[in-house]
Structures are given as structure tokens and as C-alpha cells.
Design a protein around this motif. Structure first.
Motif, short mmCIF file in Angstrom:
data_model
loop_
_atom_site.label_atom_id
_atom_site.label_comp_id
_atom_site.label_asym_id
_atom_site.label_seq_id
_atom_site.Cartn_x
_atom_site.Cartn_y
_atom_site.Cartn_z
N GLU A 135 39.60 22.75 41.56
CA GLU A 135 39.79 24.18 41.27
C GLU A 135 39.56 24.46 39.79
N GLU A 136 39.99 23.52 38.94
CA GLU A 136 39.80 23.67 37.50
C GLU A 136 38.30 23.70 37.15
N GLY A 170 30.26 32.52 43.05
CA GLY A 170 31.17 31.44 43.41
C GLY A 170 31.31 31.24 44.90
N LYS A 184 35.86 24.59 39.16
CA LYS A 184 35.32 25.84 39.68
C LYS A 184 35.60 27.00 38.73
N VAL A 185 36.82 27.03 38.19
CA VAL A 185 37.18 28.09 37.26
C VAL A 185 36.33 28.01 35.99
N LYS A 186 36.08 26.78 35.50
CA LYS A 186 35.23 26.61 34.31
C LYS A 186 33.82 27.14 34.56
N GLY A 210 33.26 29.61 36.42
CA GLY A 210 33.40 31.04 36.65
C GLY A 210 33.56 31.40 38.13
N TRP A 211 33.92 30.43 38.96
CA TRP A 211 34.06 30.65 40.39
C TRP A 211 35.54 30.72 40.73
N LYS A 212 36.09 31.90 40.70
CA LYS A 212 37.51 32.07 41.03
C LYS A 212 37.66 32.29 42.52
N GLN A 213 38.82 31.89 43.06
CA GLN A 213 39.11 32.08 44.48
C GLN A 213 39.11 33.57 44.79
N ALA A 214 38.37 33.96 45.78
CA ALA A 214 38.29 35.36 46.17
C ALA A 214 39.44 35.72 47.09
N TYR A 215 39.68 36.99 47.23
CA TYR A 215 40.70 37.49 48.14
C TYR A 215 40.16 37.36 49.56
#
Length: 190
Positions: free
Chosen positions: A122-123, A43, A125-127, A129-134
Motif C-alpha cells: 500500500e505504501e 491507480g 502504491k501511495v508513492k 499516487g494510487w490511493k485506494q478508491a471508495y
């Protein structure tokens, strides 16, 4: 492997020509497929967009009226090659690849993901599999920005915001403020 597939992980970046090969028409095929892997597996969309933007800039300067060699002279050594061009036949360029059609599809996909006009919610990206990283940055300064020591100290003291572990940063800021207070009091006594 889970996101890219075993076969692609083993063979996807093998037998690819460099952008110096005329069959690529100057496209950075290997680098674009690597960026695809970074985005698809991890991601890393923002990092990949920044790198891909350099290829887009070079594509804008690429001219069909110039020879291949003349166009290459305009490339720097830092991140050479240009972005994907759907009008170029890559059959010859990908003839030694284990799956030329899959490679072409991934090139088109990464181009669609990374061009400046491409926006994914963002939705979406989540679909994918790309979640916001720390954010692991310890302060806001990056190469090329103003990195005066005062900005760094203020950031580390919690006076200027930055990334990193907030809880640890708050503890560190309290310690640093205490050191500054003590040294200020000592200088007043002199």
C-alpha cells in the motif's frame, strides 16, 4: 494530463498495430498501453490486473513452434492478444509511433505491475499516487456470482455486508426492515 504528460495523452495510443499484425508477435500493444494509462493516471491496478491476466493466459498458450496464424486461432474475440514478451523485438511494430522507446518502456512497466507475481505494498502504491478508491458497489454480487434476490435483499437490509455509502445504507436498511415488520404484522392479523 498531469500524470501522463500532454504529448503522451495526445499521441501515446496512436499509430499502434493490432495484435493481428505479425510484427507484434500477437501482443496486445494498444490494450497494454491503455492499461498502463489506467494504472498510472487513476491507480486502477486491480481492474488492470484482471484484464492483463487474460493476456498472460494467452501468452502461456503461445508457441514459437507454431506459425503466427496457428497461434492466432487460439485467441477468442473477447479480449484478444497476449501479454508483453521482452524477447520480442518491437522495433518494426512501433516504427510509426511518435516515441517507440517510451512505448517499449511503458509496456515493460505495465507488465511488471500487472503480472500475478507482482505485489506492491500500500505504501508503494501511495508513492506512485494510487490511493485506494471508495467502493461504489451497492452490494457484493457481481456477474457470475450467486445473485439470488434473497442475497440482494439481505444486503440492502444491512444484514449482509456490502459496499456503498454506509450512512445511507443504514437509513435504507431501517426503512426496509420497517416495511418487512409492518407486512409481517398485517399477515398475522389475517
Amino acid at each position: 494530463v498531469r500524470k501522463l504528460g500532454k504529448e503522451w495523452c495526445e499521441k501515446g495510443l496512436l499509430n499502434l498495430p493490432t495484435f493481428y499484425d505479425e510484427s507484434t508477435d500477437g501482443m496486445a500493444i494498444g490494450n497494454m498501453l491503455w492499461l498502463h494509462n489506467c494504472v498510472a493516471a487513476y491507480g486502477m491496478i486491480e481492474v488492470a490486473k484482471d484484464r492483463y491476466d487474460q493476456f498472460v493466459i494467452k501468452s502461456a498458450a503461445w508457441s514459437k513452434s507454431k506459425s503466427f496464424e496457428e497461434n492466432l486461432k487460439g485467441f477468442d474475440t473477447g479480449n484478444p492478444g497476449r501479454s508483453f514478451d521482452e524477447n520480442v523485438d518491437l522495433t518494426k511494430a512501433l516504427s510509426d509511433h511518435y516515441d517507440p522507446e517510451l512505448a517499449k518502456a511503458k509496456l515493460a512497466e505495465v507488465h511488471n505491475w500487472l503480472t500475478k507475481d507482482a505485489t506492491l505494498s500500500e505504501e508503494e502504491k501511495v508513492k506512485l499516487g494510487w490511493k485506494q478508491a471508495y467502493n461504489l458497489t451497492t452490494w457484493e454480487e457481481f456477474p457470475g456470482e450467486d445473485w439470488r434476490i434473497s442475497r440482494i435483499i439481505l444486503s440492502r437490509m444491512g444484514i449482509k455486508s456490502g459496499g456503498g455509502n454506509v450512512e445511507d445504507a443504514v437509513k435504507e436498511a431501517k426503512v426496509m426492515r420497517g416495511i418487512v415488520r409492518k407486512s409481517s404484522l398485517l399477515s398475522l392479523e389475517d
